[in-house]
Design an enzyme around this catalytic site. Sequence first.
Site, mmCIF file in Angstrom:
data_model
loop_
_atom_site.group_PDB
_atom_site.id
_atom_site.type_symbol
_atom_site.label_atom_id
_atom_site.label_comp_id
_atom_site.label_asym_id
_atom_site.label_seq_id
_atom_site.Cartn_x
_atom_site.Cartn_y
_atom_site.Cartn_z
ATOM 1 N N GLY B 53 0.768 -1.242 0.000
ATOM 2 C CA GLY B 53 0.000 0.000 0.000
ATOM 3 C C GLY B 53 0.792 1.281 0.000
ATOM 4 N N TRP B 55 2.089 2.962 -2.568
ATOM 5 C CA TRP B 55 1.643 3.909 -3.611
ATOM 6 C C TRP B 55 0.280 4.486 -3.241
ATOM 7 C CZ3 TRP B 55 3.102 3.156 -9.446
ATOM 8 C CH2 TRP B 55 4.497 3.184 -9.556
ATOM 9 N N ASP B 79 -6.489 -5.126 -4.769
ATOM 10 C CA ASP B 79 -5.510 -6.212 -4.647
ATOM 11 C C ASP B 79 -6.238 -7.495 -4.281
ATOM 12 O OD1 ASP B 79 -2.156 -5.985 -4.170
ATOM 13 O OD2 ASP B 79 -3.143 -7.885 -3.806
ATOM 14 N N ASP B 95 -9.729 -9.386 -8.293
ATOM 15 C CA ASP B 95 -8.784 -9.829 -9.304
ATOM 16 C C ASP B 95 -8.821 -8.830 -10.461
ATOM 17 O OD1 ASP B 95 -7.409 -11.131 -11.272
ATOM 18 O OD2 ASP B 95 -8.427 -13.054 -10.993
ATOM 19 N N ASP B 122 2.084 -0.902 -9.314
ATOM 20 C CA ASP B 122 3.469 -1.186 -8.926
ATOM 21 C C ASP B 122 3.638 -2.677 -8.651
ATOM 22 O OD1 ASP B 122 6.126 -0.518 -8.311
ATOM 23 O OD2 ASP B 122 5.676 -0.372 -6.172
ATOM 24 N N LYS B 162 4.867 -0.510 -13.447
ATOM 25 C CA LYS B 162 6.233 -1.047 -13.379
ATOM 26 C C LYS B 162 6.471 -2.009 -14.542
ATOM 27 C CE LYS B 162 7.545 -3.090 -9.433
ATOM 28 N NZ LYS B 162 8.553 -2.620 -8.522
#
Lengths: 1020, 317
Positions: B53, B55, B79, B95, B122, B162
């Site tokens: 958590g 970000w 998440d 999901d 990320d 990312k």
Amino acid sequence: METVLTIADSIAIKLLRGAILTGVGNELHLYSSKTCNRTVLAQRLRAKVHGITEVSLGNIETEGGKIIVHGEKECMLMEYDYTDNEYTFRELNRFQLSDWISSASFLQDSNEFMLLTAHSVVLRILYEESKDRGNSCRIISMCSSSDKSTLYCSHIHGRSFDDLVIFAGNAFGELLIWQPFKGNSSSHKIDCKTTQVELMCRQPAHNGVIFSIDYNDEFDLLTTTSDDRSIRFWKVERKTNHSWSELKLNVLASGYGHIARVFKGKIINCDGTAFAVTVSEDSHTCIWSSSAELLLKKRIQFGAVIWNFEYDSETNTLYSVGSTGNLLALNIENIIKSNTNTTSSMVAMSNLEPKEYVAKAKFIDHSIIVGITNKNRLIYSFLHNNEPKFTQKVGSWQIIDQHKAFKCTVFEVQDKIVAICGYKRLTLLKYNSTGVFKKLFDDNITDGVIRSFHFLDNNDFLISDEDGKCLLIEGEDLKARFYISLPHCKEPWTTSALRIKSKNSKEYLLISNRMGNIILFRLNCVSGECNYLHTIRQLHGALGATFFRLQELQNDNIFVQSAGHDGSLRLLCINVDSDTISAYQRTPVPVTWVEHLIVFENYEFLLGFNDNHFVVWSQEHDFSVQIPCGGGHRCWHYSIISDDNNTKWLQLLFIKNKQLRVYKQKLFNLTALTTKQLRNQWHTRSCNIMSVVEINNTETSASILISAGDDNVIKVTKLMPRNRLSQCAELHSHISNIRALKVLQVKPNKVLIFSGGGRAQLCIAQLNLKSFRIQELLSYTLNKTERNKDERLNSYKINPETRIMACDVIKRNLNHSLEDVEYLVFLCCSDGFLRKVHFTGTFEVVAEVAFHYGCCLLQIRTFGNAYVVTAGTDGKIRFFNSNMSELPIILAHHGSGVNAMDIFYDSNDNCLHIITGGDDQSVSYSSILVQENGVFQIKSKFELENVHSAQVTAVQFIFYHKTLYAYSSGLDQNINKINVQKQTASIICHTTISDIKGLCIGSSKRCFIYGCGIQIFQLE
Amino acid sequence: MGKTSKDKRDIYYRLAKEEGWRARSAFKLLQIDEKFHILKDVTRAVDLCAAPGSWTQVLSKRLYENRTNNEEVKIIAVDLQAMAPLPGVTQLQGDITKLSTAQAIIDHFGGESQKAQLVICDGAPDVTGLHDIDEYIQSQLLLAALSITTHVLMTGGNFVAKIFRGKDTNLLYSQLRIFFEKVSIAKPASSRNSSIEAFVVCQNYRCPDGYIPQMINPMIDDVQMIVNATDSSVNQKLIPFVVCGDLRGFDSDMSYSLNLNEDSEYTYKEVVQKPISPAYKEILEKLKNCSIKHSAITIKHEDEAVTTESASNDDSK
């Protein structure tokens, strides 16, 4: 560029008859188990080989088949032919999908096969040969699952199109089971039928990624292995054998035997019994019963990650492949077959007195045991071996000596001579082949209790008593010839001794005492004097060395090996001219208590103890014996037997709980497919830095690779003819990973190796390029005094322990003499300092100087014997003179870190060429004119921004046809050739080495690319 | 290795603990924002693969800054794992490959006209050691993030994710270029030089004509242009490499003294948020009481009783 050699991850393995196929990087290799030969079959894929699937189409006369080789999104279909013990392979077709291929399987018609992608799409592919259109592979139907998660592993069960079952595992630890082509929602697209079906089963199986699944329908057993370090056994329950509907999975048991991720687990069937085998990131294999009981745990890949294995049921051999590309064999017959060939027996005590037991025992030879009881009776017994049944029988004890005059303190046996020592008295007996013990000596010879007895050589013995008085007894008459008094301490007696005669007939006596000191004496046979020469203090810690072994007798140097209870093997060197002894090299070994070293067929085996196990270990064979015996503080002995098949057997005896036990175990089989030919000894972790020394003289021409990496080891490797790498030496002086390396040739046959790495450690060693002996000269910790100050003042060590990121050396001759030299070692440090350590020619530190640089330094090079070029995470190139004064010139080469740098200094025109590769994916070049007055002037500069699609980590200049070129590479695995004059670059090849750390081009025009493995190319 | 050695080796790890961030990666987003101003005037943002958590923490801090009408700000953290709560953040345990998750996000923001202005991701897999697999899994995670982004992001919105740079990254850039006017690769100073990670900053979302937002599956994709996007050199040239964060600031590869400045004395701080349920947790628990150096732990699941079996008749000393 032609690939000469590849050492990279080996992930795929397939057994054929008399041969093994493995993928090594992007190559397909074939090993013949008969000839131990390896051939590279194909280098056609760009991706690493991740899977090999085979179908055999043989009949009795001819054998052949097809294989599918796949990696990432690529797939290659090949066929093979096997006649007269020769395999020939032919590529049929090659194609690429738009998604990762997870697994492949042939259908009954071998022209059809299935591919499963990592997003649960099954493709039915038809191979067709046509004279007009050539060979082709065509998708004839496609089916996807309702679940779209990315698969980490999968297993296709079944050969018939209608009855396929897919087992797959994802990152969330879910086991997904479904049957393709069984659904109802289908649509036609051109000529391909597409369907989507629902999952039959979604089973939460592990806490973490599932790395492998195996299913065996003979046992209805399923295994899964995972990130969570376990193997899990599942019973698959079906309503009928033909139907997969109403499927039920019952978890049976879990086994936790690995200390890292378990990458592969498979079920093996041995005579109707199910076993499972797992291999892991921790380099170990575990063999499990089907109820998850551990049967064997063994390290089999020398510390490398194991990716995969196959089991050959005919020879009961496991073949494993791992991150160093090695294919290694392990016979597990004695684990899974009931007729075990390990035998153990307890020796009967029947004819001893009540409460009498054997206190000490040794082998006289492999069939006779001699012992001493707690009532000081000397006894012996015969050991009868029944080879076919692997059983042993021990006869009853025979009493040799009724004499109970003294209590035995030392009991040693060698060459059929039995030595019994006690208070003042020594008895020596010789065993005659007739079963008679002849008394050689029996008398009081010291004033106190004898504490140690060592066999030196022919009829030479050394004894030492509780006061540290030693007697050297020799000759037919067994007279004490030399008297030695050891330094006074708490337990002043010897732990081992060696008598050495040099080539010029000097006699030495080397002893170790219980303080751990190694003491060298000179024996003067004429005067009968024993003179003290030299001591190495505390070499093997407390309790001293357990043995000495004469390794090599040279004219001026004598090499001796020693070991002790500190988990290391030492090489000592006696210099005959100066009569001194020095510690030459230290090799850590995975045996905590080393007791003996024996040599077979030029392999050195160490015998000793690890925790409560007796072990036999060698560098080449790893652990070949592990016997639980309860630990090393007990009376034990061994003997080695060789049978008709040249199989070596180890017999071990030890006393535990007042009982004598005898074990017999196969040591190793030299005629079996040994690893000697095939195994490379490359770094088990990433290789960070490498230097190539080319030897080109009248005798020989060879490339010597000196490399270092994350496994904390410096390796010296020779590139042999026929492109094989052969390890010549290893250096274990570093305690953390190594990043910096500088090889400096000081004599035609001698180089100095300067290395640096974690924990602020700088090491210097000398390598002889002829004998490949390495002498450790120095291990130096930076900034030590300052850090000690910290410790006194604060509860925390305030200053960081720096990492050495790169180093270079300037060697200077003093007083115009070639002998009188000094070394200036420049070090890039992660704490933002550029450091210089000034050493004398004998490596004494003169001064350590630090310059605050402001960012983490990454690259350093010296040139013109006077200047230093550096680069760091700020992307800038800076210059210093050898006094560490910065020069007023800075080149901005990159936006962020400089990951690679090479320089070329042309002393003809005083021009310095610099090329760098950056984290910003670009390659940057500058040339600088170094003027007489020390002023630097930029001549030219350019940047190539788009030559790589990821960070550039390797660059090197090379002159070719009088033109300056450079080669560059990076994490995109492309190798670029850069024409410096024209400022152009072109991709010349792709390498299979990932996480590239650098490249080296030697004068032999070979290009060495290293990182996770090594690949060698021949430049045109 | 001392307790403080990681503090010395990794300045951002230490700063994260001292400034209360759940992970050092918070600085990466802050440094990307310094350069690209992606958080400026954003009121609706989504953090995909948000746990632990850090970000989301950055969003929660920066989006509410200098704002009077806090109710306008909507932050969603998605998440699969549970995550410790954060102020002003709605958590969605779901999901990202599921359409229902996309719909839930849109509903939360208030329908089709109120889609997200920013999507960040990320997420990364645990690396296996095989770079090709790691790079592939990361690219699939990015594609999944892109898929859901095409549903929830408003036209003109931005996307940051990312990536692992490697041999196939050009293909990814090309795929992203289809959906965004400008794609850059960003390397924040807090991301280590030696790390293969970088970030794609995709600006000005514009859905191609005729494209229906969907879950992209490389094999059964109707939108062939995504699959067929090539890594041509033309495409390469369009992707600028941008270094973010002040390079005169802290260097993530450098080891620092614990006394960063003269005035303040160093005190050791525990990490803000420990991993919730790592895969090795169970085995570590078990190894507290026994060693498996020569043996193993066998669990029979019928009775769930734990028995320790030895490798061979291993009697203790």
